[in-house]
Design a protein around this motif. Structure first.
Motif, PDB file in Angstrom:
ATOM      1  N   ILE A 126       0.870  -1.178   0.000  1.00  0.00           N
ATOM      2  CA  ILE A 126       0.000   0.000   0.000  1.00  0.00           C
ATOM      3  C   ILE A 126       0.902   1.221   0.000  1.00  0.00           C
ATOM      4  CG2 ILE A 126      -1.742   1.320   1.243  1.00  0.00           C
ATOM      5  CD1 ILE A 126      -2.859  -1.199   2.382  1.00  0.00           C
ATOM      6  N   ILE A 127       0.941   1.901  -1.130  1.00  0.00           N
ATOM      7  CA  ILE A 127       1.707   3.143  -1.217  1.00  0.00           C
ATOM      8  C   ILE A 127       0.981   4.183  -0.376  1.00  0.00           C
ATOM      9  CG2 ILE A 127       2.681   4.864  -2.792  1.00  0.00           C
ATOM     10  CD1 ILE A 127       3.783   2.043  -3.162  1.00  0.00           C
ATOM     11  N   PRO A 128       1.694   5.033   0.388  1.00  0.00           N
ATOM     12  CA  PRO A 128       1.026   5.989   1.283  1.00  0.00           C
ATOM     13  C   PRO A 128      -0.114   6.758   0.642  1.00  0.00           C
ATOM     14  CG  PRO A 128       3.381   6.043   1.669  1.00  0.00           C
ATOM     15  CD  PRO A 128       3.157   5.090   0.527  1.00  0.00           C
ATOM     16  N   ASP A 129      -0.004   7.162  -0.633  1.00  0.00           N
ATOM     17  CA  ASP A 129      -1.064   7.933  -1.278  1.00  0.00           C
ATOM     18  C   ASP A 129      -2.348   7.129  -1.428  1.00  0.00           C
ATOM     19  OD1 ASP A 129       0.499  10.120  -1.464  1.00  0.00           O
ATOM     20  OD2 ASP A 129       1.031   9.873  -3.568  1.00  0.00           O
ATOM     21  N   SER A 130      -2.223   5.797  -1.386  1.00  0.00           N
ATOM     22  CA  SER A 130      -3.422   4.980  -1.559  1.00  0.00           C
ATOM     23  C   SER A 130      -4.086   4.636  -0.228  1.00  0.00           C
ATOM     24  CB  SER A 130      -3.073   3.680  -2.301  1.00  0.00           C
ATOM     25  OG  SER A 130      -2.205   2.879  -1.532  1.00  0.00           O
ATOM     26  N   ALA A 131      -3.468   5.061   0.880  1.00  0.00           N
ATOM     27  CA  ALA A 131      -4.094   4.871   2.188  1.00  0.00           C
ATOM     28  C   ALA A 131      -5.062   6.031   2.402  1.00  0.00           C
ATOM     29  CB  ALA A 131      -3.045   4.830   3.294  1.00  0.00           C
ATOM     30  N   LYS A 132      -6.266   5.882   1.887  1.00  0.00           N
ATOM     31  CA  LYS A 132      -7.187   7.009   1.771  1.00  0.00           C
ATOM     32  C   LYS A 132      -7.902   7.354   3.076  1.00  0.00           C
ATOM     33  CE  LYS A 132      -6.593   7.456  -2.694  1.00  0.00           C
ATOM     34  NZ  LYS A 132      -5.924   8.621  -3.274  1.00  0.00           N
ATOM     35  N   ALA A 133      -7.766   6.539   4.093  1.00  0.00           N
ATOM     36  CA  ALA A 133      -8.489   6.816   5.325  1.00  0.00           C
ATOM     37  C   ALA A 133      -8.068   8.164   5.896  1.00  0.00           C
ATOM     38  CB  ALA A 133      -8.235   5.711   6.351  1.00  0.00           C
ATOM     39  N   LYS A 134      -9.037   8.944   6.350  1.00  0.00           N
ATOM     40  CA  LYS A 134      -8.745  10.258   6.905  1.00  0.00           C
ATOM     41  C   LYS A 134      -8.022  10.106   8.237  1.00  0.00           C
ATOM     42  CE  LYS A 134     -10.977  14.552   8.371  1.00  0.00           C
ATOM     43  NZ  LYS A 134     -12.266  15.247   8.582  1.00  0.00           N
ATOM     44  N   GLU A 135      -6.975  10.917   8.412  1.00  0.00           N
ATOM     45  CA  GLU A 135      -6.254  10.867   9.677  1.00  0.00           C
ATOM     46  C   GLU A 135      -7.151  11.378  10.792  1.00  0.00           C
ATOM     47  OE1 GLU A 135      -2.545  12.888   9.473  1.00  0.00           O
ATOM     48  OE2 GLU A 135      -1.944  11.906   7.612  1.00  0.00           O
ATOM     49  N   PRO A 136      -7.137  10.715  11.943  1.00  0.00           N
ATOM     50  CA  PRO A 136      -8.032  11.126  13.032  1.00  0.00           C
ATOM     51  C   PRO A 136      -7.575  12.436  13.648  1.00  0.00           C
ATOM     52  CG  PRO A 136      -6.500   9.438  13.794  1.00  0.00           C
ATOM     53  CD  PRO A 136      -6.271   9.585  12.313  1.00  0.00           C
ATOM     54  N   GLU A 137      -8.543  13.209  14.118  1.00  0.00           N
ATOM     55  CA  GLU A 137      -8.207  14.414  14.866  1.00  0.00           C
ATOM     56  C   GLU A 137      -7.968  14.003  16.308  1.00  0.00           C
ATOM     57  OE1 GLU A 137     -11.126  17.410  14.355  1.00  0.00           O
ATOM     58  OE2 GLU A 137     -10.904  17.517  12.186  1.00  0.00           O
ATOM     59  N   MET A 138      -6.718  13.901  16.675  1.00  0.00           N
ATOM     60  CA  MET A 138      -6.359  13.410  18.005  1.00  0.00           C
ATOM     61  C   MET A 138      -5.059  14.060  18.442  1.00  0.00           C
ATOM     62  SD  MET A 138      -5.037   9.595  16.937  1.00  0.00           S
ATOM     63  CE  MET A 138      -4.638   9.176  18.620  1.00  0.00           C
ATOM     64  N   PHE A 139      -4.819  14.026  19.724  1.00  0.00           N
ATOM     65  CA  PHE A 139      -3.586  14.590  20.266  1.00  0.00           C
ATOM     66  C   PHE A 139      -2.387  13.747  19.866  1.00  0.00           C
ATOM     67  CE2 PHE A 139      -0.505  13.938  23.729  1.00  0.00           C
ATOM     68  CZ  PHE A 139       0.143  15.169  23.668  1.00  0.00           C
ATOM     69  N   LEU A 140      -1.369  14.412  19.333  1.00  0.00           N
ATOM     70  CA  LEU A 140      -0.080  13.790  19.071  1.00  0.00           C
ATOM     71  C   LEU A 140       0.965  14.564  19.862  1.00  0.00           C
ATOM     72  CD1 LEU A 140      -0.233  13.240  15.197  1.00  0.00           C
ATOM     73  CD2 LEU A 140      -0.543  11.526  16.983  1.00  0.00           C
ATOM     74  N   PRO A 141       1.924  13.896  20.482  1.00  0.00           N
ATOM     75  CA  PRO A 141       2.876  14.603  21.355  1.00  0.00           C
ATOM     76  C   PRO A 141       3.923  15.417  20.614  1.00  0.00           C
ATOM     77  CG  PRO A 141       3.410  12.268  21.264  1.00  0.00           C
ATOM     78  CD  PRO A 141       2.126  12.438  20.506  1.00  0.00           C
ATOM     79  N   PHE A 142       4.050  15.204  19.309  1.00  0.00           N
ATOM     80  CA  PHE A 142       5.026  15.967  18.538  1.00  0.00           C
ATOM     81  C   PHE A 142       4.601  15.987  17.076  1.00  0.00           C
ATOM     82  CE2 PHE A 142       6.583  11.640  19.292  1.00  0.00           C
ATOM     83  CZ  PHE A 142       6.600  11.138  18.010  1.00  0.00           C
ATOM     84  N   GLU A 143       5.113  16.989  16.346  1.00  0.00           N
ATOM     85  CA  GLU A 143       4.860  17.111  14.920  1.00  0.00           C
ATOM     86  C   GLU A 143       6.076  16.609  14.143  1.00  0.00           C
ATOM     87  OE1 GLU A 143       4.198  21.281  14.771  1.00  0.00           O
ATOM     88  OE2 GLU A 143       2.078  21.134  15.260  1.00  0.00           O
ATOM     89  N   GLY A 144       5.875  16.367  12.862  1.00  0.00           N
ATOM     90  CA  GLY A 144       7.010  16.085  11.993  1.00  0.00           C
ATOM     91  C   GLY A 144       7.279  14.623  11.693  1.00  0.00           C
ATOM     92  N   ASP A 145       6.515  13.682  12.281  1.00  0.00           N
ATOM     93  CA  ASP A 145       6.737  12.266  11.990  1.00  0.00           C
ATOM     94  C   ASP A 145       5.647  11.795  11.032  1.00  0.00           C
ATOM     95  OD1 ASP A 145       7.233   9.573  11.884  1.00  0.00           O
ATOM     96  OD2 ASP A 145       7.344   9.272  14.046  1.00  0.00           O
ATOM     97  N   SER A 146       5.898  11.936   9.744  1.00  0.00           N
ATOM     98  CA  SER A 146       4.899  11.554   8.748  1.00  0.00           C
ATOM     99  C   SER A 146       4.645  10.049   8.757  1.00  0.00           C
ATOM    100  CB  SER A 146       5.343  12.002   7.352  1.00  0.00           C
ATOM    101  OG  SER A 146       6.595  11.435   7.018  1.00  0.00           O
ATOM    102  N   ARG A 147       5.666   9.254   9.136  1.00  0.00           N
ATOM    103  CA  ARG A 147       5.482   7.806   9.170  1.00  0.00           C
ATOM    104  C   ARG A 147       4.470   7.400  10.246  1.00  0.00           C
ATOM    105  NH1 ARG A 147       9.050   4.354   7.187  1.00  0.00           N
ATOM    106  NH2 ARG A 147       8.979   5.845   5.467  1.00  0.00           N
ATOM    107  N   LEU A 148       4.456   8.117  11.364  1.00  0.00           N
ATOM    108  CA  LEU A 148       3.482   7.840  12.419  1.00  0.00           C
ATOM    109  C   LEU A 148       2.070   8.051  11.894  1.00  0.00           C
ATOM    110  CD1 LEU A 148       2.769   7.261  15.401  1.00  0.00           C
ATOM    111  CD2 LEU A 148       3.072   9.708  15.844  1.00  0.00           C
ATOM    112  N   ALA A 149       1.841   9.181  11.217  1.00  0.00           N
ATOM    113  CA  ALA A 149       0.520   9.448  10.650  1.00  0.00           C
ATOM    114  C   ALA A 149       0.161   8.418   9.584  1.00  0.00           C
ATOM    115  CB  ALA A 149       0.492  10.861  10.064  1.00  0.00           C
ATOM    116  N   GLU A 150       1.171   7.999   8.804  1.00  0.00           N
ATOM    117  CA  GLU A 150       0.937   6.999   7.760  1.00  0.00           C
ATOM    118  C   GLU A 150       0.481   5.669   8.372  1.00  0.00           C
ATOM    119  OE1 GLU A 150       3.767   4.154   5.085  1.00  0.00           O
ATOM    120  OE2 GLU A 150       4.388   6.255   5.253  1.00  0.00           O
ATOM    121  N   ILE A 151       1.133   5.246   9.445  1.00  0.00           N
ATOM    122  CA  ILE A 151       0.778   3.975  10.090  1.00  0.00           C
ATOM    123  C   ILE A 151      -0.647   4.039  10.642  1.00  0.00           C
ATOM    124  CG2 ILE A 151       1.294   2.503  12.075  1.00  0.00           C
ATOM    125  CD1 ILE A 151       4.269   3.090  11.565  1.00  0.00           C
TER     126      ILE A 151
END
Length: 757
Positions: free
Chosen positions: A710-735
């Motif tokens: 699954i290429i990241p662009d094909s993971a179409k699910a919307k990212e949840p609006e939730m607290f994350l302790p830091f910004e800048g980790d695109s892999r975390l959002a991808e997972i």
């Protein structure tokens, strides 16, 4: 006629009537398709005389330049004469004229002459700023138009000089007075925001040889127009400055220094002159742009001019260069709120993004102001949009500069710290989400006060020394600070409390002066180069030509050190001779040029930060984390390496990500379907159970561990609006996105994914 034409054939061709020869000429002279076998025929057609060049010029107008091959050179004189004839006859061919000028610059044919310099338009069509300039000048009265044309011609004359001479400036002053300073600045300030935008006229170009055609990159600067801009920018420097102009100069420098694939920076000359004008301008906004560019530019030549300019201003003020950068940070009038018509707006900083919130007359949030407001307040909206853009890019630059300070030995007095960070209108949106060490006491802003990790209010003494807190200096308190961030819902602009710690290992103590921790990894050179530049490392791309190249290195000036990462090219070179893949080797530190320093003598924070950089390079540029390489690359030779890195032991960065996932996933609606194991986030869908690797983000289908691509662009699910302790980790959002997608695998509609399921 055959492939090889006899002399008799060519004589017969030359003797044909003009209409016949004109028709053959128009059929055979297709720009970019020239071939040597047509040379004799075209020479014969031209020898009889009487041919017109109007159609040829029309065909030439869609080309970047005249092209390659013998018949291209044969047509040089014909093209020059045709342009002149058509121009004198009042027939305009601006696109062909632009092609001619670019050809003269790119290939320097000896017999091309320079008659085109006097032809209108003075600038080449096809770039948005030039198109607007031409349209506005053509709409003027004849007298005003001639004054502007004289001014533009003078600008072009100074194109090859680094800085304007006194004589050039004297003539420029007379031309400015003739046009009118106010009119010049008003018009130029409208043109400058368009400089560097994608071309309005697409072009084709011959690449390596006849018949090899490609698109001219839409963001590659027209070198003729750069020559005109050189003079326009220096003329603008002779007029009263404005914040709008200086902002445009900063954007021009950034766009011109940005790399165009296969060509390098769009225009180093344009980037350099924009920065040079900023350096010469005594205005706070010019200094602010230089400070912003110091964190944004990666092109070394232009960056050196920026650094020299900041040093010049620092010496004039009697402070350090870094102090100048911090003092010059603009506040943009934040908090920024006002009304336009019946609508109210407020500029909000969310993380590292700047957004405008609009409210209608009833106070209800709306996506955009109504049409009436857009119609009546167009200029105010334009200025607001520019401000939002500036706030956004300045936030990113400031975030990057602050993160870079973690490997620096930078300190502040409490007064400096409050003025430049905690209370600064823009910087505080980042600084109040970071942990600081004040005379050894770690504290972070929450609510309306500084607090320690146990929420005790902390008030620094006036004579205290402040620096950024790093977990390597205080590892035992890191868990408490992570709890603090979660308790107060603080999302840090970059990893700090969760930052990975790279401590010296026994193996590294044994090797003494180098580390093999990141050796033997396969990385994509193009991605590696981009990451190195982003993190402040120096590097020259390695080519498959046997030449010797320096290893990637980063200066650690505060410590009198430099770090180097040895790399070597792998024989799979791309078409242009640049190695596509590289293999990593030893990481080591040096003092006084090349003297290796034992790793035990490297300050722990410096060691950890440099190793963190290299780990990032290996992870982000490595083929092991790229789902497109699941087949192992050329001849499948990296298949085992890819499998090992895609699903193997977690790196420190991946371990941190796993810990964060373990905290976050239970809060999601799919929490009951998920389990965090030693290396994977397991997701139970309706069709299968999936194992998402916490490092690479790649997926296995259990229980047979079948790979799911699954290429990241094909993971179409919307990212949840939730607290994350830091910004800048695109892999975390991808997972997280992949987990949401796979938990509802019966709803997947992507045919590529469905075929694998």
């Amino acid at each position: 006629m055959g492939t090889y034409d006899s002399e008799l054939d060519l004589q017969l061709l030359a003797a044909q009537p003009v209409p016949v020869r004109q028709a053959l000429f128009d059929e055979w002279t297709v720009p970019g398709q020239d071939s040597n076998q047509l040379y004799g025929r075209i020479r014969a057609l031209l020898s009889g005389g009487g041919l017109t060049g109007s159609g040829w010029l029309d065909r030439l107008g869609g080309q970047a330049w005249l092209g390659f091959g013998r018949w291209s050179r044969l047509l040089v004189t014909f093209t020059r004469e045709s342009l002149r004839t058509e121009y004198l006859a009042g027939r305009s061919h601006p696109a062909a004229l632009a092609t001619w000028r670019r050809t003269r610059i790119e290939f320097s044919f000896r017999d091309m002459g320079d008659e085109d310099a006097a032809m209108w338009p003075t600038v080449n069509v096809g770039e948005k700023w030039a198109d607007r300039a031409i349209a506005e000048i053509e709409a003027m009265s004849e007298e005003r138009r001639s004054r502007w044309q004289a001014l533009l011609s003078h600008c072009l004359l100074g194109a090859d000089k680094a800085r304007p001479t006194a004589a050039w400036q004297k003539s420029a002053r007379a031309l400015l007075d003739a046009v009118g300073v106010d009119e010049f600045t008003d018009r130029l300030d409208d043109w400058l925001p368009l400089v560097g935008l994608p071309r309005s006229l697409p072009l084709r170009m011959t690449t390596c040889c006849p018949g090899h055609i490609d698109d001219f990159p839409p963001r590659l600067a027209d070198r003729h127009n750069v020559g005109v801009l050189w003079g326009l920018l220096w003329m603008r420097a002779m007029c009263p400055p404005s914040e709008e102009t200086l902002r445009s100069l900063g954007h021009i420098a950034e766009r011109a220094a940005r790399k165009v694939p296969g060509h390098g920076p769009s225009s180093p000359k344009l980037a350099n002159v924009a920065v040079a004008v900023l350096v010469d301008t005594e205005h706070p906004a010019a200094l602010a742009q230089l400070a912003r560019l110091a964190s944004r530019l990666t092109y070394k030549s232009t960056l050196r001019i920026v650094e020299k300019g900041l040093t010049k201003h620092a010496e004039a003020l009697g402070v350090g260069r870094e102090d100048v950068e911090e003092m010059a940070l603009p506040g943009f009038g934040l908090p920024l709120a006002d009304k336009l018509g019946d609508c109210a707006y407020e500029l909000e900083v969310r993380g590292i993004d700047a957004v405008v919130v609009w409210r209608n007359a009833d106070g209800k949030v709306v996506k955009a102001p109504p049409a009436q407001v857009r119609k009546e307040h167009g200029e105010e909206l334009k200025e607001l949009k520019a401000t939002v853009t500036d706030v956004g890019v300045t936030l990113i630059a400031t975030r990057d500069r602050l993160e870079g300070l973690l490997r620096r030995d930078r300190t502040w007095t409490v007064e400096q710290w409050r003025e430049r960070f905690l209370d600064h209108p823009l910087a505080r949106t980042l600084a109040r989400r970071l942990i600081w060490s004040v005379d050894g006491v770690a504290c972070c802003w929450s609510g309306d006060a500084l607090r320690t990790a146990d929420d005790t209010v902390f008030e620094p003494t006036a004579d205290a020394t402040v620096r950024l807190w790093h977990p390597v200096d205080d590892p035992t308190s890191a868990p408490a600070w992570r709890d603090f961030l979660a308790r107060h819902a603080i999302t840090q602009p970059f990893k700090q409390a969760h930052r990975e710690q790279y401590l010296l290992t026994d193996a590294e103590r044994a090797t003494g002066t180098y580390s093999n921790r990141f050796a033997a990894h396969i990385v994509r050179q193009q991605r590696l180069n981009a990451l190195l530049s982003r993190r402040g490392w120096s590097y020259v791309q390695h080519r498959d030509n046997g030449a010797s190249y320096d290893a990637p290195w980063v200066a650690l000036a505060d410590w009198g050190l430099r770090a180097e990462l040895n790399i070597a090219g792998i024989s799979d070179a791309s078409v242009d001779g640049v190695f596509d893949t590289m293999v990593t080797d030893q990481l080591w530190f040096a003092r006084d040029g090349r003297t290796p320093v034992p790793l035990e003598e490297i300050p722990p924070v410096v060691l950890s930060e440099v190793m963190r950089d290299v780990d990032l390079f290996v992870a982000a540029a490595g083929v092991g984390n790229d789902p497109n390489w699941f087949d192992g690359g050329p001849q499948g030779r990296y298949r085992d390496y890819w499998s090992q890195n895609s699903f193997g032991d977690l790196t420190p960065t991946a371990q941190t990500r796993r810990e964060v996932l373990a905290e976050l996933i239970p809060r999601l609606a799919i929490g009951s379907r998920c389990t965090v194991t030693d290396r994977f986030l397991e997701v139970r869908g309706d069709l299968h159970t999936y194992r998402i690797h916490c490092g690479s983000g790649n997926i296995l289908i259990a229980p047979e561990d079948r790979y799911l691509c699954i290429i990241p662009d094909s993971a179409k699910a919307k990212e949840p609006e939730m607290f994350l302790p830091f910004e800048g980790d695109s892999r975390l959002a991808e997972i997280i996105s992949k987990a949401l997608l796979l938990a509802a695998d019966k709803k997947i509609k992507d045919p590529v994914i469905l075929r694998q399921l």
